[in-house]
Design an enzyme around this catalytic site. Structure first.
Site, short mmCIF file in Angstrom:
data_model
loop_
_atom_site.label_atom_id
_atom_site.label_comp_id
_atom_site.label_asym_id
_atom_site.label_seq_id
_atom_site.Cartn_x
_atom_site.Cartn_y
_atom_site.Cartn_z
N HIS A 37 43.61 32.69 36.38
CA HIS A 37 42.39 33.09 35.88
C HIS A 37 41.75 32.22 35.60
CE1 HIS A 37 42.01 35.73 32.08
NE2 HIS A 37 41.64 36.20 33.61
N HIS B 117 37.41 40.33 43.90
CA HIS B 117 38.86 39.77 42.62
C HIS B 117 39.16 41.29 42.85
CE1 HIS B 117 40.57 38.30 38.90
NE2 HIS B 117 40.83 39.15 38.65
#
Length: 742
Positions: A98, A51
């Site tokens: 998200h 990430h």
């Protein structure tokens, strides 16, 4: 550095639990020259997660085109892309995912995604003026899907509406591959005056380091690590990794931030998103080739007795790190005090290039900044990839094997009511699209969202696009189509495509077949962006979008494209204007139903190749449409995409409730002509008195075009047969999604 009294020495087993590979643990020991303590290992685990570090993707991301005539900040240089749009203005824009948080806690997961992407824009000094989103959900018959849709849409709407930024466009797509793992991609766009931008950098020995905004809590700890793993049946236990947002606090932070930038007292600024204080201190220090001393006990916290690693890794929302010029502290503090926000000195800049974190006077972590970050010491991997078996199988598809239905009216009714085709009004009615009074698309729809730039002749044309079914069928062609369709939508709205941001949603990168999809998508994006001169300004990679029991989602490289309408008088809409106007199809029809909603959902044939696409033909089409709009030879323009020509005609007919009377082409199967999704086609309407000049113009362009009918009455007439009235079709189209959900 000795092991702290608070923690015990760590082991390779601890490192593995934190998501680090054995070889990465060994590399950390080499960097430090010793065994890391738990806080240090936690720091490396989040910064070296996929990430934050893009360790499994960066090698391929570097092959994307980054140069363009209007670039002010290239990919990776700042929190978001920055493009010169003229008149002394820059446009900052970015899209991010998200996904995992939204899968577990849809309301807060989606809301904090909106908050985070807006902070990326205003930490650069740009005021957000528009938001878009791309949402993917599973089978609408499932109660879980309905729960996810309602929670995610409400989260986006509540946060965006309270923050005061209009949601001007987006897309919603349903397929069972997203049953467990929905995708929530949020895009924000902002405007900044030349010379008023701020960089995410730390420099100047002795300059104070401030944390501003909300207090730090235990929400979001190890959120970056959570986003870098598959969703499993135990993922509900990771709920603390989901942040909690406060849009009203973010609104205060926006105004305070833009005000403090104007003082000239700010050296650098960065949003605290993934990995919180750890990420912002390390990335800003590495960029400025500096270090920091940070005193964690000075960080305002919401909970007592937070441990050092909790403070460092918390992803509590509405926080930023600011480096201030020494001696100008009072100016900055006064502004944040006015807006009733925390503004606390938590450290100072050093020239050591190391990050030294203290707690109550004790050194709890000492790590080199550069070794933590992408482009520094973070690992870079070239993963194995191979063509999946399904790819060869779907190439065997032949249209001849599909029997054409006797009743094409039934097909038309089916498509009008399908959730992937029907209006998404149930979704967008929950968004405030008019706050700020810049949205020009609400009452005059066009293929792209059009946003007014007040005080100029210009407007922005914005689009998010990706047909993930096409990308699954052929990653290279499918991703090129996503870029081409976004550009086509901007062209059809009167704009000029300028630049791209992307959100690359894929499964587990350690799966060679998933990684093959990723590599193919990068190649397709590269080819198309080069062709349309739309450099990639940045974005987001989201791997691990899969569950342990349902496998990976469709590869979904969402394209967010920025276009500029240089003169608002050249803006083009998609709606038919008057009875008697002529309808032309520009671009070539084909006997192609591959990958269409028609063949996938009506015939339930899942394995077909991507639809026809030719990049050179697409480019020529764009130039022809641009020329027609500039010379005002057409009255509407709408591209042929999902649902085929029939749905394009219906969508052009509905805004003014004007019908159409067209004839199909006998060269092609009627179902392919009406419902096929071959690319590179646009429907336009033309005044009768302009037909000659319209034809003469296109005769000089290298595109095929055909007269197909006229705008007439309130019926849909195809080959002299009525397919019903526009009014009845619109009622079905407008209400289908709401009926599924309610």
């Amino acid at each position: 550095m000795p092991v702290t009294t608070q923690e015990q020495s760590t082991t390779a087993g601890t490192a593995q639990k934190l998501g680090l590979l054995p070889e990465e643990f060994e590399k950390i020991k080499q960097i430090l020259g010793r065994i890391p303590n738990f806080t240090e290992l936690s720091i490396f685990s989040v910064m070296w997660s996929e990430h934050c570090s893009y360790k499994n993707s960066i090698a391929w991301l570097k092959t994307l085109p980054k140069d363009g005539p209007h670039m002010l900040a290239k990919a990776g240089e700042e929190n978001a892309g920055l493009v010169d749009i003229g008149d002394g203005l820059g446009c900052a824009f970015k899209i991010e995912s998200h996904n995992h948080p939204s899968a577990l806690e849809p309301y807060q997961g989606a809301a904090t995604g909106v908050g985070g992407i807006n902070r990326d824009i205003f930490t650069m000094g740009a005021r957000p003026i528009a938001q878009l989103n791309s949402l993917r959900f599973g089978d609408l018959k499932l109660d879980r899907t309905k729960w996810l849709v309602k929670g995610i849409v409400r989260g986006i709407g509540d946060y965006g509406n309270a923050f005061g930024i209009p949601t001007v466009g987006g897309e919603v797509f349903f397929d069972e591959c997203y049953n467990v793992n929905p995708l929530v991609n949020a895009m924000s766009v902002g405007i900044v005056k030349a010379g008023e931008t701020v960089s995410a950098i730390s420099c100047g020995k002795g300059n104070p380091v401030y944390i501003v905004g909300s207090s730090t809590g235990k929400d979001g700890i190890h959120g970056a690590t959570f986003a870098s793993a598959d969703i499993t049946e135990d993922s509900a236990g990771d709920l603390p990794a989901v942040q909690v947002g406060d849009p009203f606090q973010e609104k205060l932070l926006l105004e305070a931030t833009l005000e403090v930038i104007k003082t000239g007292a700010v050296v650098g600024m960065q949003d605290m998103g993934a990995a919180g204080i750890t990420c912002s201190t390390s990335e800003m220090s590495a960029k400025g080739e500096s270090g920091m001393k940070v005193y964690l006990d000075k960080v305002p916290t919401r909970q007592a007795n937070m441990q050092p690693f909790e403070i460092l890794l918390s992803e509590s929302q509405e926080r930023m790190l600011i480096i201030v010029k020494k001696g100008r502290e009072k100016e900055v503090e006064k502004i944040f005090e006015k807006w009733d926000l925390n503004c606390v000195v938590i450290g100072e800049v050093t020239d050591t290039e190391r990050l030294e974190y203290y707690m109550n006077g004790e050194l709890v972590a000492d790590v080199p900044a550069k070794d933590l970050v992408l482009g520094g010491g973070a690992p870079v991997y070239q993963r194995e990839y191979k063509e999946p078996l399904y790819y060869a199988e779907l190439k065997k598809f032949s249209i001849a094997a599909v029997e054409q239905p006797n009743d094409l009216k039934e097909v038309a009714r089916f498509l009008i009511s399908h959730p992937n085709i029907a209006s998404k009004r149930w979704v967008y009615n929950q968004y405030d699209s008019m706050v700020g009074t810049v949205n020009m698309s609400t009452n005059a729809p066009s293929d792209a969202a059009v946003v007014n730039i007040k005080g100029t002749r210009k407007a922005l044309a914005l689009k998010v696009d990706c047909n993930s079914r096409y990308v699954y069928a052929d990653p290279e062609i499918g991703c090129a189509i996503a870029v081409a369709e976004a550009a086509r939508n901007i062209i059809c709205s009167g704009g000029e495509p300028s630049a791209v941001t992307n959100c690359l949603n894929f499964g587990n990168p350690y799966n060679p077949e998933v990684y093959w999809q990723f590599v193919g998508a990068i190649k397709g994006m590269t080819a198309a962006c080069n062709k349309f001169q739309t450099p990639v300004t940045g974005g987001n990679v989201s791997f691990y979008n899969q569950s342990s029991y349902e496998g990976p989602v469709f590869p979904t490289p969402t394209i967010g494209m920025l276009g500029v309408i240089k003169d608002k008088t050249n803006r083009m809409t998609l709606d038919f204007k008057d009875k008697g106007d002529l309808i032309y199809l520009i671009g070539e029809s084909r006997n192609d139903i591959a990958c269409s909603e028609y063949v996938y959902s009506y015939h339930k044939i899942k394995n077909t190749p991507a639809p026809y696409f030719n990049l050179d033909e697409e480019y020529k089409l764009h130039q022809a449409i641009k020329n027609l709009i500039r010379n005002k030879f057409i009255r509407s323009a709408h591209d042929v995409s999902d649902g085929g020509l029939f749905i394009t005609l219906l969508e052009s007919a509905m805004p003014r409730q004007l019908g159409f009377d067209i004839s199909t082409d006998e060269q092609f199967r009627k179902d392919a002509f009406l419902f096929g999704e071959s690319q590179g086609r646009v429907v336009v309407s033309v005044k009768k008195e302009d037909e000659d000049v319209f034809i003469n113009t296109l005769m000089n362009e290298e595109v095929e075009f055909n007269f197909i009918g006229e705008v007439k009455g309130n019926e849909m007439i195809i080959d002299d047969e009525s397919y019903g009235t526009i009014v009845s079709a619109k009622k079905i189209y407008d209400n289908a999604l709401g009926e599924f959900l309610n």
